[in-house]
Design a protein around this motif. Structure first.
Motif, PDB file in Angstrom:
ATOM      1  N   SER A  54       0.872  -2.041  -0.308  1.00  0.00           N
ATOM      2  CA  SER A  54      -0.100  -0.020  -0.250  1.00  0.00           C
ATOM      3  C   SER A  54       0.979   1.464  -0.419  1.00  0.00           C
ATOM      4  CB  SER A  54      -0.875  -0.246   0.930  1.00  0.00           C
ATOM      5  OG  SER A  54      -1.642   1.248   1.717  1.00  0.00           O
ATOM      6  N   ARG A  55       0.182   2.416  -0.686  1.00  0.00           N
ATOM      7  CA  ARG A  55       1.284   3.407  -0.667  1.00  0.00           C
ATOM      8  C   ARG A  55       0.551   4.491   0.297  1.00  0.00           C
ATOM      9  NH1 ARG A  55       5.086   2.214  -3.001  1.00  0.00           N
ATOM     10  NH2 ARG A  55       4.877   0.730  -2.556  1.00  0.00           N
ATOM     11  N   ARG A  56       0.263   4.026   1.493  1.00  0.00           N
ATOM     12  CA  ARG A  56      -0.281   4.646   2.775  1.00  0.00           C
ATOM     13  C   ARG A  56       1.014   4.928   3.581  1.00  0.00           C
ATOM     14  NH1 ARG A  56      -6.186   5.557   4.007  1.00  0.00           N
ATOM     15  NH2 ARG A  56      -7.319   5.357   1.484  1.00  0.00           N
ATOM     16  N   SER A  57       0.803   5.700   4.619  1.00  0.00           N
ATOM     17  CA  SER A  57       1.810   5.699   5.402  1.00  0.00           C
ATOM     18  C   SER A  57       2.786   6.070   4.936  1.00  0.00           C
ATOM     19  CB  SER A  57       1.348   5.334   6.770  1.00  0.00           C
ATOM     20  OG  SER A  57      -0.005   5.531   6.772  1.00  0.00           O
ATOM     21  N   LEU A  58       3.348   6.226   3.841  1.00  0.00           N
ATOM     22  CA  LEU A  58       4.693   6.280   3.218  1.00  0.00           C
ATOM     23  C   LEU A  58       5.589   7.846   3.287  1.00  0.00           C
ATOM     24  CD1 LEU A  58       4.183   3.700   0.282  1.00  0.00           C
ATOM     25  CD2 LEU A  58       5.497   3.212   2.475  1.00  0.00           C
ATOM     26  N   ILE A  59       4.937   8.624   2.481  1.00  0.00           N
ATOM     27  CA  ILE A  59       5.843   9.800   2.309  1.00  0.00           C
ATOM     28  C   ILE A  59       5.171  10.612   4.093  1.00  0.00           C
ATOM     29  CG2 ILE A  59       5.217  11.673   1.688  1.00  0.00           C
ATOM     30  CD1 ILE A  59       4.116  10.727  -1.158  1.00  0.00           C
ATOM     31  N   ASP A  60       4.351  10.385   4.925  1.00  0.00           N
ATOM     32  CA  ASP A  60       4.084  11.005   5.597  1.00  0.00           C
ATOM     33  C   ASP A  60       4.729   9.868   7.053  1.00  0.00           C
ATOM     34  OD1 ASP A  60       2.075   8.814   5.144  1.00  0.00           O
ATOM     35  OD2 ASP A  60       0.725  10.056   6.189  1.00  0.00           O
ATOM     36  N   GLN A  61       4.984   8.660   7.176  1.00  0.00           N
ATOM     37  CA  GLN A  61       6.370   8.548   7.789  1.00  0.00           C
ATOM     38  C   GLN A  61       7.440   8.956   7.741  1.00  0.00           C
ATOM     39  OE1 GLN A  61       4.980   4.942   9.976  1.00  0.00           O
ATOM     40  NE2 GLN A  61       7.233   6.096  10.632  1.00  0.00           N
ATOM     41  N   VAL A  62       7.991   8.594   6.871  1.00  0.00           N
ATOM     42  CA  VAL A  62       9.108   9.271   7.067  1.00  0.00           C
ATOM     43  C   VAL A  62       9.148  10.497   6.749  1.00  0.00           C
ATOM     44  CG1 VAL A  62      10.076   7.234   5.170  1.00  0.00           C
ATOM     45  CG2 VAL A  62       9.339   9.559   4.541  1.00  0.00           C
ATOM     46  N   GLY A  63       8.403  11.609   6.552  1.00  0.00           N
ATOM     47  CA  GLY A  63       8.384  13.227   7.045  1.00  0.00           C
ATOM     48  C   GLY A  63       7.846  13.222   8.373  1.00  0.00           C
ATOM     49  N   GLY A  64       7.770  12.271   9.132  1.00  0.00           N
ATOM     50  CA  GLY A  64       7.234  12.592  10.366  1.00  0.00           C
ATOM     51  C   GLY A  64       8.056  12.257  11.381  1.00  0.00           C
ATOM     52  N   VAL A  65       9.684  11.448  10.785  1.00  0.00           N
ATOM     53  CA  VAL A  65      10.310  11.007  11.511  1.00  0.00           C
ATOM     54  C   VAL A  65      11.133  11.939  12.046  1.00  0.00           C
ATOM     55  CG1 VAL A  65      12.678   9.747  11.442  1.00  0.00           C
ATOM     56  CG2 VAL A  65      10.991   9.107  10.604  1.00  0.00           C
ATOM     57  N   PRO A  66      11.484  12.300  13.193  1.00  0.00           N
ATOM     58  CA  PRO A  66      12.020  13.341  14.110  1.00  0.00           C
ATOM     59  C   PRO A  66      13.078  12.970  14.217  1.00  0.00           C
ATOM     60  CG  PRO A  66      11.410  11.014  15.615  1.00  0.00           C
ATOM     61  CD  PRO A  66      10.725  11.069  14.618  1.00  0.00           C
ATOM     62  N   VAL A  67      13.862  14.270  13.883  1.00  0.00           N
ATOM     63  CA  VAL A  67      15.456  13.796  13.564  1.00  0.00           C
ATOM     64  C   VAL A  67      15.745  14.255  14.264  1.00  0.00           C
ATOM     65  CG1 VAL A  67      17.293  15.780  11.890  1.00  0.00           C
ATOM     66  CG2 VAL A  67      14.379  15.114  10.952  1.00  0.00           C
ATOM     67  N   TRP A  68      17.166  14.153  14.434  1.00  0.00           N
ATOM     68  CA  TRP A  68      18.425  14.240  15.424  1.00  0.00           C
ATOM     69  C   TRP A  68      19.744  14.830  15.370  1.00  0.00           C
ATOM     70  CZ3 TRP A  68      15.158   9.309  16.278  1.00  0.00           C
ATOM     71  CH2 TRP A  68      14.236   9.382  17.433  1.00  0.00           C
ATOM     72  N   SER A  69      20.363  14.941  15.979  1.00  0.00           N
ATOM     73  CA  SER A  69      21.651  15.524  15.647  1.00  0.00           C
ATOM     74  C   SER A  69      22.955  14.116  15.063  1.00  0.00           C
ATOM     75  CB  SER A  69      22.508  16.678  16.390  1.00  0.00           C
ATOM     76  OG  SER A  69      24.196  16.592  16.163  1.00  0.00           O
ATOM     77  N   LYS A  70      23.307  13.795  14.255  1.00  0.00           N
ATOM     78  CA  LYS A  70      23.672  13.155  14.687  1.00  0.00           C
ATOM     79  C   LYS A  70      25.334  13.405  14.869  1.00  0.00           C
ATOM     80  CE  LYS A  70      26.552  11.139  10.515  1.00  0.00           C
ATOM     81  NZ  LYS A  70      27.292  10.225   8.472  1.00  0.00           N
ATOM     82  N   ALA A  71      26.156  14.649  14.826  1.00  0.00           N
ATOM     83  CA  ALA A  71      27.296  15.189  15.259  1.00  0.00           C
ATOM     84  C   ALA A  71      27.261  14.716  16.830  1.00  0.00           C
ATOM     85  CB  ALA A  71      27.661  16.426  14.918  1.00  0.00           C
ATOM     86  N   TRP A  72      25.605  14.986  17.601  1.00  0.00           N
ATOM     87  CA  TRP A  72      25.777  14.586  19.336  1.00  0.00           C
ATOM     88  C   TRP A  72      26.043  13.853  19.125  1.00  0.00           C
ATOM     89  CZ3 TRP A  72      22.640  12.158  22.586  1.00  0.00           C
ATOM     90  CH2 TRP A  72      22.735  12.580  23.704  1.00  0.00           C
ATOM     91  N   TYR A  73      24.812  12.150  18.458  1.00  0.00           N
ATOM     92  CA  TYR A  73      25.235  10.647  19.135  1.00  0.00           C
ATOM     93  C   TYR A  73      26.318  10.137  18.944  1.00  0.00           C
ATOM     94  CZ  TYR A  73      20.652   9.792  19.784  1.00  0.00           C
ATOM     95  OH  TYR A  73      19.080   9.778  20.793  1.00  0.00           O
ATOM     96  N   GLU A  74      27.239  10.770  18.240  1.00  0.00           N
ATOM     97  CA  GLU A  74      28.993  10.709  17.757  1.00  0.00           C
ATOM     98  C   GLU A  74      29.466  10.772  18.600  1.00  0.00           C
ATOM     99  OE1 GLU A  74      28.413   9.669  12.842  1.00  0.00           O
ATOM    100  OE2 GLU A  74      29.696  11.188  13.483  1.00  0.00           O
ATOM    101  N   GLU A  75      29.152  12.386  19.498  1.00  0.00           N
ATOM    102  CA  GLU A  75      30.371  12.295  20.433  1.00  0.00           C
ATOM    103  C   GLU A  75      29.995  11.760  21.626  1.00  0.00           C
ATOM    104  OE1 GLU A  75      29.817  16.404  19.961  1.00  0.00           O
ATOM    105  OE2 GLU A  75      30.460  16.854  17.960  1.00  0.00           O
ATOM    106  N   THR A  76      28.687  11.939  21.497  1.00  0.00           N
ATOM    107  CA  THR A  76      28.150  11.264  23.345  1.00  0.00           C
ATOM    108  C   THR A  76      28.368  10.159  23.761  1.00  0.00           C
ATOM    109  OG1 THR A  76      25.863  11.639  22.183  1.00  0.00           O
ATOM    110  CG2 THR A  76      27.016  13.522  23.445  1.00  0.00           C
ATOM    111  N   GLY A  77      28.025   9.141  22.286  1.00  0.00           N
ATOM    112  CA  GLY A  77      28.232   7.699  22.897  1.00  0.00           C
ATOM    113  C   GLY A  77      26.819   7.281  23.106  1.00  0.00           C
ATOM    114  N   ALA A  78      25.665   8.027  22.850  1.00  0.00           N
ATOM    115  CA  ALA A  78      24.718   8.007  23.122  1.00  0.00           C
ATOM    116  C   ALA A  78      23.637   6.729  22.729  1.00  0.00           C
ATOM    117  CB  ALA A  78      23.937   9.091  23.749  1.00  0.00           C
ATOM    118  N   ARG A  79      23.361   6.024  23.033  1.00  0.00           N
ATOM    119  CA  ARG A  79      21.740   5.192  21.919  1.00  0.00           C
ATOM    120  C   ARG A  79      20.461   6.308  22.387  1.00  0.00           C
ATOM    121  NH1 ARG A  79      23.765   0.425  19.831  1.00  0.00           N
ATOM    122  NH2 ARG A  79      21.329  -0.284  20.725  1.00  0.00           N
TER     123      ARG A  79
END
Length: 655
Positions: free
Chosen positions: A218-243
């Motif tokens: 189904s084409r449902r919940s594809l565009i809105d799914q990826v469009g609704g992902v919370p965006v975090w800082s890649k640099a912050w996770y890499e620097e802190t080692g957090a999970r």
């Protein structure tokens, strides 16, 4: 398959809107990469080789958007709402984490509100933007969205001015990182569902991100799914080692309008409006995010919280306790007009709350046993004796909406059922009215008629009453049930559960109601260590793959959104067919069918609902004259009344 005229009319958008998405041929000139929206496809989209490209400033599966690309603000907000002041609310129990995406620990209230997505989400409601429409999202981190008509891919063009709260830019690389992080360390039910549907996520450049979707789904919940992902800082996770899957008090860097100011574990959390927030100029933010500070005070239980509200320790309270609403608001601050009481309209279907059966337990797999247990709940007596007659009985998962199933299926809904292939549909579903909650006597808790009926059902199921009044099966096993409740629950809820348990005991059932601390309760609910639990599912007004996480079989054994562990081939078939509908009328018929089969499966004892928001607040807040139907919006579009606050302080009502 046309829906009935009233149903079709009710499912139309609230106001006619422009078709902001346009079908553009591949020969059109490529759009310039700029925050000024233009309908021409970009070079990145043209490079995909599609014959046509849809270009839009937002997304709606059915194509229509109510707000045009140049809209200035949402209709329901006050664009001139003043900024400033503080609003304070309460939360029950404890918290030990500021990571709302962890599988462990208790996250602090509203800890998710510091993060944004490509397509906007509403703070404190979780509903897709805006609050006066269903199924529409508008660009937040993204200013333009492009996809092919078959929705095999989507490209988001991000706003180059977007920044995290530490001043670093939000890029397509952060989006890809966040998507993959959720798949690797997020909830298993989410990761499994999304990884089957989203094949790749790639950064085409620093501000352009592309997602490719699987074929044959189904084409449902594809565009809105990826469009609704919370965006975090890649640099912050890499620097802190957090999970992502670990609890922690240090929150990941976000890009939202609020940042964490301070916290005192198990006592309070304070969020501060970020004056350097990158997105104040956006039309979707006009009239919103108005409070300078949002403070959350924690209390052990509802009683302590209410006493604190009366004393002005916190200043806004969404009331859920009918006893308190009916009798508690007679203190001097109300009499003096310092505290306002409002019953505000709620256009959303009530949350499907009730006593949920753990279908993983063998004894509860017998529907006769579940029906017998349900008959111990007396809504009419409970409402009159414990809840001051303020509630209505809930029957449906989409109560009081045009999607609610009533009599036997007919018209478009019947045609929908007839179109299903490869699944057995019980005669009761096709020929009988939709299941409704049983009725009981208001005069006495133990409705004898219902108790007799329940006992017959238990006898038929092989649970006989012994000389000691306790029910056992043929192997001599006692019919015993564990029912944990949180110690932070209201006294009214405890009374409801206790009186329900009294009726179960009259049936010969050994019922163990366990009042446990919030942390232990959270752990037991996540591990499904219960027979019965007072919990909820989510109502629905549109089809989406989130329905599978809540009601589907594939992740039923571990989905946190499916506390019963419901796994029904019929429910699966209805959801899959609903995802294939291509018009609002077809979708409405499918969702009505879904409501019908969920009620037929009977995995929850439906309880009560309220069709209004009960709110009490110290008279220093204001809200728009016309509230939108799908959100109360206290933290979204209410604002601080400085003059009212000054009067309260002058009167000595608040410090």
């Amino acid at each position: 398959m046309p829906a009935s005229e009233p149903l079709a009319r009710a499912l139309r958008p609230f106001r006619a809107g422009a078709l902001a998405a346009a079908l553009i041929g591949p020969a059109a000139a490529a759009a310039q990469e700029t925050p000024q929206f233009t309908p021409e496809p970009s070079e990145a989209a043209l490079a995909q080789g599609s014959d046509e490209i849809v270009v839009s400033h937002g997304y709606n599966f059915f194509g229509e958007l109510s707000y045009p690309p140049d809209f200035e603000h949402f209709d329901y907000v006050n664009p001139d709402a003043p900024k400033g002041g503080e609003i304070s609310l309460w939360a029950p129990g404890t918290f030990d984490s500021m990571n709302p995406y962890s599988r462990q620990g208790r996250a602090g209230r509203y800890s998710w509100m510091m993060y944004e997505s490509l397509l906007g989400e509403m703070p404190a409601s979780g509903a897709g933007l805006p609050a006066d429409q269903i199924g529409e999202s508008y660009g937040l981190l993204a200013w333009k969205v492009e996809w092919d008509p078959g929705k095999t891919w989507v490209i988001f063009h991000m706003r180059p001015e977007a920044r995290f709260s530490d001043g670093t830019p939000v890029t397509a690389h952060d989006v890809v990182f966040s998507h993959n992080l959720l798949l690797e360390q997020g909830l298993p039910s989410y990761a499994q569902a999304v990884s089957r549907r989203v094949l790749t996520a790639e950064a085409l450049d620093d501000h352009t991100v592309k997602f490719t979707f699987a074929e044959g789904i189904s084409r449902r919940s594809l565009i809105d799914q990826v469009g609704g992902v919370p965006v975090w800082s890649k640099a912050w996770y890499e620097e802190t080692g957090a999970r992502l899957d670990e609890p922690r008090l240090d929150p990941a860097v976000g890009s939202g309008p609020y940042v964490l100011e301070s916290l005192d574990v198990n006592r309070n959390i304070v969020y501060r409006r970020n004056p350097d927030y990158w997105g104040w100029h956006l039309p979707i933010n006009q009239g919103r995010h108005n409070f300078d500070r949002i403070r959350i005070e924690y209390f052990a239980d509802d009683n302590a919280a209410f006493e604190a509200f009366k004393a002005g320790v916190y200043t806004f309270r969404a009331e859920g306790n009918s006893r308190t609403w009916a009798t508690g608001y007679d203190f001097p601050a109300v009499d003096n007009g310092w505290v306002q009481l409002d019953e505000l309209p709620d256009g959303t279907p009530p949350t499907p709350t009730g006593i949920v059966f753990n279908l993983g337990k063998e004894l509860l797999q017998d529907k006769r046993v579940r029906e017998a247990i349900a008959l111990a709940y007396n809504f009419e007596w409970t409402n009159a004796s414990l809840q001051y007659g303020l509630f209505e009985q809930r029957h449906s998962f989409v109560q009081d909406t045009p999607l609610q199933a009533e009599g036997p299926p007919e018209g478009a809904e019947l045609e929908f059922f007839q179109s299903l292939e490869g699944v057995e549909i019980p005669e009761a579903v096709l020929e009988e009215p939709a299941r409704r909650a049983h009725s009981s006597s208001e005069e006495r808790l133990n409705d004898r008629r219902n108790l007799r009926r329940a006992m017959r059902l238990l006898d038929e199921a092989g649970w006989q009453v012994g000389d000691d009044g306790v029910r056992r099966n043929g192997e001599g096993e006692v019919l015993s049930l564990d029912f944990p409740i949180s110690s932070s629950s209201s006294a009214t809820l405890e009374s409801v559960v206790e009186t329900f348990a009294q009726n179960l005991e009259l049936m010969g059932i050994d019922i163990n109601v366990q009042r446990i601390d919030p942390s232990q309760y959270t752990l037991r609910s996540r591990e499904r260590d219960y027979d019965l639990i007072f919990d909820n599912y989510r109502a629905f007004l549109q089809a989406g793959t989130g329905l599978m996480q809540m009601y589907g079989s594939r992740e039923a054994e571990f989905s946190l959104f499916n506390p019963a562990g419901l796994a029904s081939p019929l429910v699966d078939a209805v959801i899959e067919a609903a995802l294939q509908t291509e018009s609002r009328e077809e979708e409405a018929a499918a969702l009505m069918a879904l409501d019908r089969v969920l009620r037929h499966e009977f995995f929850m004892v439906p309880v009560w609902y309220n069709d209004s928001h009960w709110v009490a607040y110290w008279d220093q807040y204001a809200y728009p004259e016309e509230l939108p139907p799908y959100a109360l919006g206290t933290l979204d579009f209410w604002w601080y009344d400085a003059e009212g606050a000054a009067e309260l302080r002058a009167a000595g009502a608040l410090r």
